[in-house]
Design a protein around this motif. Structure first.
Motif: not given
Length: 610
Positions: A241-257, A337-348
């Motif tokens: 999904s080309d979501a690596t930058a989005a993942l980093q932003r999410f992790a840093e914003a919400h302090n989730v490992p 699982a609790m589903p969250l069907q979405a593109d990784a970049r948009v979903g994050l």
């Protein structure tokens, strides 16, 4: 009335392939791998010759490994481009089935074009045709059905008008992505038809980015806010999904490992404070300890394979909630699982916006430093010059020789587990592991595909002697085409990984290491000489120091460069890891097996009571 152009079906197919573009304006199909036979040489062969300047055709040496190269190409480019592979009707087609399964498991696009029997059935049975006594519609290509995301048999030229768009929809759809197989009857390939010219107009295939459902998003936000110990498990979908930058932003914003699967590794730089590293059976202590205690696990782009979940024994907190953010509903619903069907970049992105300034509690400060304090020494050069090097020491030597643009790649045997734990990937795309199917024989062909996808990358392939023996023929292809990459062959004289698993389940060492097989003469394969015979530059080294010296020279080599080193088949990284369910015999005369069976039953009972 629309204009038409008279073409053979094969000519129509290759013209259509050349007109399909990705969002960047590049041809989606970058080339065609082909081994010709009586089922495709006259039809597709002639058609491909006519477009060879615009749609290149590459000749490999094995249909399976040609497809592996095509799949690795697509994987390294994040599914933004793909390749096609064609074969004849019998063993050539069935050779590709293994590669189709690999692409299917890993959700990777490849267009498979096996030749097929005559649609007219006039000359039946033709050479290489398996006859099914009870069903005249079956050919060898029906083997592709369970391992293709889209399967069609082209028995009329006009079938291409519907089959080709469906195949491309499958290969470019994030949720359904995988191999598309068009079994192409050989007489139909040569038949002419008046095709609409509009069918061959350029078309751009855009990446669909599914937005989360409001209800699913709200439920996920509430669950994350209520969690005291959340963790993210990042899978291959983060890269696709080309979501690596989005993942980093999410992790840093919400302090989730973040913990990384084999396919997700390198989603964050290895030294990012919130990157806990590898998870699961081949995981490290930081990720596994946090996942075992987590009250919320957010999977992003992961299919939750058993190596990731420790056969569903890793996530041990009885209050644990599982959320799966995935483009595919099948994956989003796994294991309740609790589903969250979405593109990784948009979903994050939308998940982060909805969470606002919410932050999870801090992690223990020494988690990562404690882990590296244990394992870093394993990759140091040995102090005993008389001992055989370990796989961990080989990894250390390659790590020290790595550059900013290095891609470490592998697929099967010992090295995937050791690399998952020990390799320090500095950026996205620096780690390429085929571990969904863990297919022996992917490595050399895959390294070639990676280098074709990204010629500026320094590709280093790890392969054991066992997987080298399974499929090495594309070394000759790479040498002929001048494709440069490095192969490090760790020769432990057999299947060392499975030998350790055999011992770990109470079994006697049997039929894995070559010394434990039926033989009259001890095996003494000269891998360096073999690679040289296929056109590679090769060298056999006898120590880690010599390995480092050899790796330092790789930039001077044009074409494949093979470095062979003997290694000890027994040691592995003792730290980290978690339980993996491997069935142990319930009845045995051997005490070792009975002991392991008791432990196996206890582990299942513990898993099932969580």
């Amino acid at each position: 009335m629309s204009k038409t152009v008279r073409l053979t079906a094969a000519q129509a197919l290759v013209r259509y392939l050349g007109a399909q573009m990705n969002e960047a304006g590049e041809p989606f199909i970058a080339g065609v791998w082909a081994i010709f036979g009586h089922g495709n040489v006259a039809g597709l062969g002639e058609a491909l010759h006519g477009v060879k300047d615009s749609l290149p055709t590459y000749r490999g040496h094995n249909e399976q490994t040609m497809a592996h190269s095509a799949i690795a190409y697509a994987k390294q480019l994040g599914r933004r481009r793909a390749m096609a592979v064609t074969s004849s009707i019998g063993p050539g087609a069935t050779n590709m089935v293994t590669a189709a399964a690999l692409a299917h498991v890993n959700r990777l696009p490849v267009l498979l074009l096996p030749g097929d029997v005559f649609a007219t059935r006039g000359p039946d049975p033709v050479l290489q045709q398996p006859e099914v006594f009870s069903d005249g519609t079956i050919s060898a290509n029906d083997c592709f059905r369970p391992v293709s995301r889209y399967f069609d048999r082209i028995t009329r030229p006009e079938h291409l008008l519907t089959a080709l768009p469906r195949a491309f929809r499958t290969m470019t759809d994030p949720a359904d992505c995988g191999p598309a197989t068009l079994a192409f009857c050989q007489d139909v390939q040569a038949e002419a038809y008046d095709y609409p010219e509009s069918f061959f107009e350029p078309r751009v295939w855009y990446q669909r980015r599914i937005r989360p459902d409001e209800g699913e998003l709200a439920r996920a936000v509430a669950a994350i806010k209520a969690a005291k110990r959340p963790v993210i498990v990042a899978g291959g979908g983060v890269h696709y999904s080309d979501a690596t930058a989005a993942l980093q932003r999410f992790a840093e914003a919400h302090n989730v490992p973040v913990a990384e699967t084999q396919a997700g590794k390198s989603a964050l730089p290895w030294d990012h404070p919130l990157n806990l590293g590898p998870v699961g059976v081949t995981g490290g202590e930081p990720a596994n300890d946090i996942c075992a205690k987590a009250d919320l696990v957010l999977g992003v782009g992961t299919r939750f394979q058993d190596f990731t979940t420790g056969s569903w024994g890793l996530f041990a907190n009885p209050e644990r909630e599982l959320i799966s953010l995935n483009t595919a509903a099948y994956d989003a619903e796994k294991h309740g699982a609790m589903p969250l069907q979405a593109d990784a970049r948009v979903g994050l992105g939308e998940l982060s916006e909805a969470l606002g300034d919410h932050r999870a509690p801090d992690l223990p400060a020494t988690l990562k430093s404690d882990w590296f304090g244990k394992v870093d020494a394993l990759t140091d050069a040995p102090t005993d010059s008389n001992a055989l090097p370990t796989d961990m020491q080989v990894i250390g030597a390659v790590q020290r020789a790595a550059k900013e643009n290095t891609v470490a790649m592998c697929a099967a045997g010992t090295m995937p587990g050791e690399l998952h734990k020990l390799w320090k990937a500095p950026r996205p795309g620096a780690y390429h592991m085929e571990y969904g199917f863990s297919c022996m024989g992917y490595e050399i062909a895959g390294a070639m595909g990676i280098k074709m996808a990204q010629p500026d990358r320094d590709v280093i392939c790890f392969t054991g002697d066992g997987t080298y023996m399974m499929a090495n023929s594309e070394m000759a292809t790479a040498a002929m085409m001048g494709i440069s990459f490095t192969v490090v062959v760790t020769d432990n004289r057999g299947f060392g990984c499975i030998n350790r698993l055999q011992m770990g389940t109470g079994g006697a060492e049997f039929n894995n290491l070559l010394d434990h097989t039926v033989h009259e003469t001890a095996s003494a394969i000269d891998f360096a000489a073999h690679a040289a015979a296929m056109g590679a530059t090769s060298v056999k080294v006898s120590s880690i120091a010599e390995l480092e010296d050899a790796l330092a020279k790789r930039g001077e080599v044009n074409g494949p460069y093979v470095v062979v080193i003997d290694t000890d088949p027994y040691p592995s990284t003792e730290y980290g890891g978690t339980w993996w369910e491997v069935a142990v015999p319930e009845v045995s005369t051997r005490p070792e097996v009975n002991e392991k069976r008791a432990a196996y039953e206890a582990a299942i009972k513990e898993r099932n009571t969580k």
